[in-house]
Scaffold this motif. Structure first.
Motif, PDB file in Angstrom:
ATOM      1  N   GLU A   4       4.973  -9.002 -11.942  1.00  0.00           N
ATOM      2  CA  GLU A   4       5.225  -7.866 -11.050  1.00  0.00           C
ATOM      3  C   GLU A   4       5.022  -8.296  -9.605  1.00  0.00           C
ATOM      4  OE1 GLU A   4       3.509  -3.370 -10.216  1.00  0.00           O
ATOM      5  OE2 GLU A   4       2.746  -4.527 -11.894  1.00  0.00           O
ATOM      6  N   SER A   5       5.913  -7.831  -8.726  1.00  0.00           N
ATOM      7  CA  SER A   5       5.773  -8.030  -7.288  1.00  0.00           C
ATOM      8  C   SER A   5       5.316  -6.708  -6.684  1.00  0.00           C
ATOM      9  CB  SER A   5       7.126  -8.440  -6.683  1.00  0.00           C
ATOM     10  OG  SER A   5       7.062  -8.460  -5.270  1.00  0.00           O
ATOM     11  N   SER A   6       4.314  -6.751  -5.817  1.00  0.00           N
ATOM     12  CA  SER A   6       3.798  -5.515  -5.227  1.00  0.00           C
ATOM     13  C   SER A   6       4.736  -4.937  -4.178  1.00  0.00           C
ATOM     14  CB  SER A   6       2.421  -5.750  -4.603  1.00  0.00           C
ATOM     15  OG  SER A   6       2.528  -6.639  -3.506  1.00  0.00           O
ATOM     16  N   ASP A   7       5.646  -5.756  -3.635  1.00  0.00           N
ATOM     17  CA  ASP A   7       6.600  -5.281  -2.629  1.00  0.00           C
ATOM     18  C   ASP A   7       7.960  -5.904  -2.921  1.00  0.00           C
ATOM     19  OD1 ASP A   7       8.096  -4.523  -0.442  1.00  0.00           O
ATOM     20  OD2 ASP A   7       6.510  -4.953   1.009  1.00  0.00           O
ATOM     21  N   GLU A   8       8.776  -5.199  -3.694  1.00  0.00           N
ATOM     22  CA  GLU A   8      10.079  -5.736  -4.082  1.00  0.00           C
ATOM     23  C   GLU A   8      11.063  -5.815  -2.920  1.00  0.00           C
ATOM     24  OE1 GLU A   8      11.490  -3.895  -7.671  1.00  0.00           O
ATOM     25  OE2 GLU A   8      10.004  -4.998  -8.845  1.00  0.00           O
ATOM     26  N   ALA A   9      10.742  -5.220  -1.779  1.00  0.00           N
ATOM     27  CA  ALA A   9      11.575  -5.394  -0.588  1.00  0.00           C
ATOM     28  C   ALA A   9      11.396  -6.803  -0.032  1.00  0.00           C
ATOM     29  CB  ALA A   9      11.227  -4.348   0.471  1.00  0.00           C
ATOM     30  N   VAL A  10      10.221  -7.410  -0.235  1.00  0.00           N
ATOM     31  CA  VAL A  10       9.943  -8.778   0.209  1.00  0.00           C
ATOM     32  C   VAL A  10      10.492  -9.774  -0.803  1.00  0.00           C
ATOM     33  CG1 VAL A  10       8.124 -10.455   0.734  1.00  0.00           C
ATOM     34  CG2 VAL A  10       7.935  -8.106   1.553  1.00  0.00           C
ATOM     35  N   GLY A  11      10.347  -9.485  -2.072  1.00  0.00           N
ATOM     36  CA  GLY A  11      10.856 -10.369  -3.106  1.00  0.00           C
ATOM     37  C   GLY A  11      10.632  -9.814  -4.493  1.00  0.00           C
ATOM     38  N   THR A  12      11.440 -10.294  -5.418  1.00  0.00           N
ATOM     39  CA  THR A  12      11.323  -9.867  -6.805  1.00  0.00           C
ATOM     40  C   THR A  12      10.935 -11.063  -7.664  1.00  0.00           C
ATOM     41  OG1 THR A  12      13.677 -10.270  -7.189  1.00  0.00           O
ATOM     42  CG2 THR A  12      13.044  -8.032  -6.544  1.00  0.00           C
ATOM     43  N   ILE A  13      10.433 -10.770  -8.840  1.00  0.00           N
ATOM     44  CA  ILE A  13      10.067 -11.829  -9.777  1.00  0.00           C
ATOM     45  C   ILE A  13      10.656 -11.491 -11.139  1.00  0.00           C
ATOM     46  CG2 ILE A  13       7.801 -10.849 -10.318  1.00  0.00           C
ATOM     47  CD1 ILE A  13       6.924 -13.972 -10.212  1.00  0.00           C
ATOM     48  N   SER A  14      11.296 -12.484 -11.738  1.00  0.00           N
ATOM     49  CA  SER A  14      11.972 -12.268 -13.017  1.00  0.00           C
ATOM     50  C   SER A  14      10.977 -12.243 -14.171  1.00  0.00           C
ATOM     51  CB  SER A  14      13.003 -13.380 -13.255  1.00  0.00           C
ATOM     52  OG  SER A  14      12.351 -14.593 -13.612  1.00  0.00           O
ATOM     53  N   SER A  15      11.489 -11.896 -15.333  1.00  0.00           N
ATOM     54  CA  SER A  15      10.650 -11.872 -16.529  1.00  0.00           C
ATOM     55  C   SER A  15      10.194 -13.272 -16.924  1.00  0.00           C
ATOM     56  CB  SER A  15      11.412 -11.230 -17.691  1.00  0.00           C
ATOM     57  OG  SER A  15      12.579 -11.988 -17.983  1.00  0.00           O
ATOM     58  N   LYS A  16      10.823 -14.296 -16.355  1.00  0.00           N
ATOM     59  CA  LYS A  16      10.420 -15.692 -16.609  1.00  0.00           C
ATOM     60  C   LYS A  16       9.517 -16.240 -15.508  1.00  0.00           C
ATOM     61  CE  LYS A  16      14.292 -16.714 -19.517  1.00  0.00           C
ATOM     62  NZ  LYS A  16      15.199 -17.725 -20.001  1.00  0.00           N
ATOM     63  N   LYS A  23      13.175 -10.880   2.102  1.00  0.00           N
ATOM     64  CA  LYS A  23      12.973 -10.780   3.545  1.00  0.00           C
ATOM     65  C   LYS A  23      11.566 -11.266   3.864  1.00  0.00           C
ATOM     66  CE  LYS A  23      10.999  -6.181   4.046  1.00  0.00           C
ATOM     67  NZ  LYS A  23      11.025  -4.971   4.837  1.00  0.00           N
ATOM     68  N   ALA A  24      11.318 -11.510   5.139  1.00  0.00           N
ATOM     69  CA  ALA A  24       9.990 -11.968   5.565  1.00  0.00           C
ATOM     70  C   ALA A  24       8.949 -10.882   5.302  1.00  0.00           C
ATOM     71  CB  ALA A  24      10.014 -12.331   7.042  1.00  0.00           C
ATOM     72  N   GLY A  25       7.769 -11.317   4.897  1.00  0.00           N
ATOM     73  CA  GLY A  25       6.676 -10.387   4.646  1.00  0.00           C
ATOM     74  C   GLY A  25       5.726 -10.940   3.603  1.00  0.00           C
ATOM     75  N   LYS A  26       4.805 -10.097   3.160  1.00  0.00           N
ATOM     76  CA  LYS A  26       3.817 -10.501   2.156  1.00  0.00           C
ATOM     77  C   LYS A  26       3.955  -9.633   0.918  1.00  0.00           C
ATOM     78  CE  LYS A  26       0.309 -12.292   5.267  1.00  0.00           C
ATOM     79  NZ  LYS A  26      -1.098 -12.265   5.659  1.00  0.00           N
ATOM     80  N   THR A  27       3.749 -10.257  -0.223  1.00  0.00           N
ATOM     81  CA  THR A  27       3.736  -9.543  -1.489  1.00  0.00           C
ATOM     82  C   THR A  27       2.709 -10.199  -2.403  1.00  0.00           C
ATOM     83  OG1 THR A  27       5.076  -8.683  -3.314  1.00  0.00           O
ATOM     84  CG2 THR A  27       5.614 -10.902  -2.540  1.00  0.00           C
ATOM     85  N   THR A  28       2.183  -9.435  -3.306  1.00  0.00           N
ATOM     86  CA  THR A  28       1.250  -9.960  -4.294  1.00  0.00           C
ATOM     87  C   THR A  28       1.952 -10.008  -5.635  1.00  0.00           C
ATOM     88  OG1 THR A  28      -0.639  -9.053  -3.101  1.00  0.00           O
ATOM     89  CG2 THR A  28      -0.983  -9.622  -5.417  1.00  0.00           C
ATOM     90  N   ILE A  29       1.899 -11.183  -6.263  1.00  0.00           N
ATOM     91  CA  ILE A  29       2.479 -11.359  -7.587  1.00  0.00           C
ATOM     92  C   ILE A  29       1.353 -11.246  -8.612  1.00  0.00           C
ATOM     93  CG2 ILE A  29       3.697 -12.954  -9.132  1.00  0.00           C
ATOM     94  CD1 ILE A  29       5.380 -11.859  -6.755  1.00  0.00           C
TER      95      ILE A  29
END
Length: 50
Positions: A4-16, A23-29
């Motif tokens: 899970e990505s805490s901010d999907e506007a910054v980036g997403t993470i696949s099931s793998k 975009k630029a920013g911070k997210t917690t995986i």
């Protein structure tokens, strides 16, 4: 594992577990074990523009 990505506007993470920046920013995986143990691990990612 469930990812899970805490901010999907910054980036997403696949099931793998493959991260795709958007975009630029911070997210917690967060990775969560699917074996019923409740174990989790987190990492903070910073996406920067080139």
């Amino acid at each position: 594992m469930t990812w899970e990505s805490s901010d999907e506007a910054v980036g997403t993470i696949s099931s793998k577990g493959v991260f795709t920046p958007k975009k630029a920013g911070k997210t917690t995986i967060t990775a969560t074990a699917n074996d019923g143990s409740g174990e989790t691990a987190t990492i903070e990612l910073t996406v920067v523009e080139k």
